[in-house]
Design an enzyme around this catalytic site. Structure first.
Site, short mmCIF file in Angstrom:
data_model
loop_
_atom_site.label_atom_id
_atom_site.label_comp_id
_atom_site.label_asym_id
_atom_site.label_seq_id
_atom_site.Cartn_x
_atom_site.Cartn_y
_atom_site.Cartn_z
N GLU A 43 0.85 -1.19 0.00
CA GLU A 43 0.00 0.00 0.00
C GLU A 43 0.88 1.25 0.00
O GLU A 43 1.96 1.26 0.58
CB GLU A 43 -0.88 0.01 1.25
CG GLU A 43 -1.81 1.21 1.34
CD GLU A 43 -2.62 1.28 2.63
OE1 GLU A 43 -3.72 1.82 2.60
OE2 GLU A 43 -2.14 0.76 3.66
N LYS A 115 -9.57 1.31 -2.44
CA LYS A 115 -9.76 0.83 -1.07
C LYS A 115 -11.13 1.23 -0.54
O LYS A 115 -11.52 2.40 -0.59
CB LYS A 115 -8.65 1.40 -0.19
CG LYS A 115 -8.65 0.93 1.26
CD LYS A 115 -7.47 1.54 1.99
CE LYS A 115 -7.40 1.12 3.44
NZ LYS A 115 -6.23 1.74 4.13
N CYS A 156 -4.97 -3.15 2.98
CA CYS A 156 -4.70 -2.83 4.38
C CYS A 156 -5.91 -3.00 5.31
O CYS A 156 -6.26 -4.12 5.66
CB CYS A 156 -4.12 -1.43 4.47
SG CYS A 156 -3.22 -1.10 6.02
#
Length: 288
Positions: A43, A115, A156
């Site tokens: 990330e 995300k 994440c």
């Protein structure tokens, strides 16, 4: 649908996209030299920039981004699938997306994923994060195919939302990806167990390239990039927080074998929740 070598690259991205692109290229070439045909970066590969004013100069649109351009060139030159775990991209509406990109061996973009879950937390060591103040969350899970193997995307903090991975597994994903920049505190507590759990409960490989160490903007990340097999075994790990590369063989047949042994995806059932009140909790990620 045959076996292939996958690599996870651990980085310590700073505030300069140019320097980070150079570091990424060096590590990608190292991984390709070890035979990896799918290579994943962490990330925020492009830059780790906490200050909002500095972000304005570091980040740009996808067509102008140096990480995107470098990745296209490397994927084509090396004949690999190159998965940028994420980098900050300025969208057409001017907002930022925390975006993953997958490039094919011809350099073309095969998939993008923004995300979904924003890291908005207050930790007990005094750290406070409000990712939603800088980034616009995505709204769509993504599963794509590389040489007959289906790959599911996450970034994440998405790791803490198992319904995302279940939905991707039900869509056929045999490999689940979790590039990350986990904080040291949360990584020490939860990183290994959550990644292994996502692999076990979905009968899938999990590949998680991570950021590690003390970054220029002052944050500290956990490192420990992992590759986990469908039975929950760690088959490769960067066992520290410094930059590095791990490579492991991915055999999609092992995902099928795990799902035959423990057929929980097949046995899952939809259900309702009786909470003893008129306002029943909203179900997220139903079984089918």
């Amino acid at each position: 649908m045959g076996a292939f070598k996958a690599a996870a690259i651990q980085m310590r991205s700073g505030e300069s996209p140019q320097r980070n692109a150079e570091d990424m290229e060096r590590l990608v070439r190292q991984a390709a030299g070890q035979g990896a045909t799918y290579i994943q970066t962490p990330e925020m590969t492009g830059a780790m920039v906490r200050d909002k004013h500095a972000r304005a100069t570091a980040f740009t649109s996808e067509d102008k981004d140096i990480i995107v351009a470098t990745s296209r060139r490397l994927a084509s030159e090396l004949g690999i699938f190159l998965h940028i775990g994420s980098t900050a991209i300025v969208r057409a509406d001017g907002k930022l997306a925390n975006r993953a990109l997958l490039f094919g061996p011809d350099g073309a973009t095969l998939a993008t994923y923004d995300k979904i879950h924003m890291f908005d937390v207050d930790l007990d060591n005094g750290e406070s994060w409000r990712e939603s103040a800088a980034y616009e969350p995505g709204a769509e899970a993504v599963v794509t195919e590389i040489n007959g193997t289906k790959l599911g995307f996450a970034v994440c903090y998405d790791l803490r939302f198992p319904q995302l991975f279940r939905a991707e597994a039900l869509a056929g994903a045999q490999v689940l990806t979790v590039p990350a920049a986990f904080t040291r505190q949360t990584g020490e507590a939860h990183w290994h167990v959550l990644l292994r759990a996502r692999a076990i409960e979905n009968g899938a490989y999990v590949i998680a390239a991570a950021q590690g160490g003390l970054h220029e903007d002052g944050r500290e990340t956990y490192g420990h990039s992992l590759i986990v097999d469908p039975w929950g075994r760690i088959i490769a790990e960067v066992a520290h927080d410094a930059p590095g590369v791990i490579v492991a063989e991915i055999d999609p047949a092992q995902s099928l074998a795990a799902r035959k042994k423990i057929p929980n995806l097949k046995n899952a059932r939809d259900f309702t929740v009786d909470a003893g009140s008129a306002d029943a909790p909203l179900l997220r990620g139903a079984a089918s």
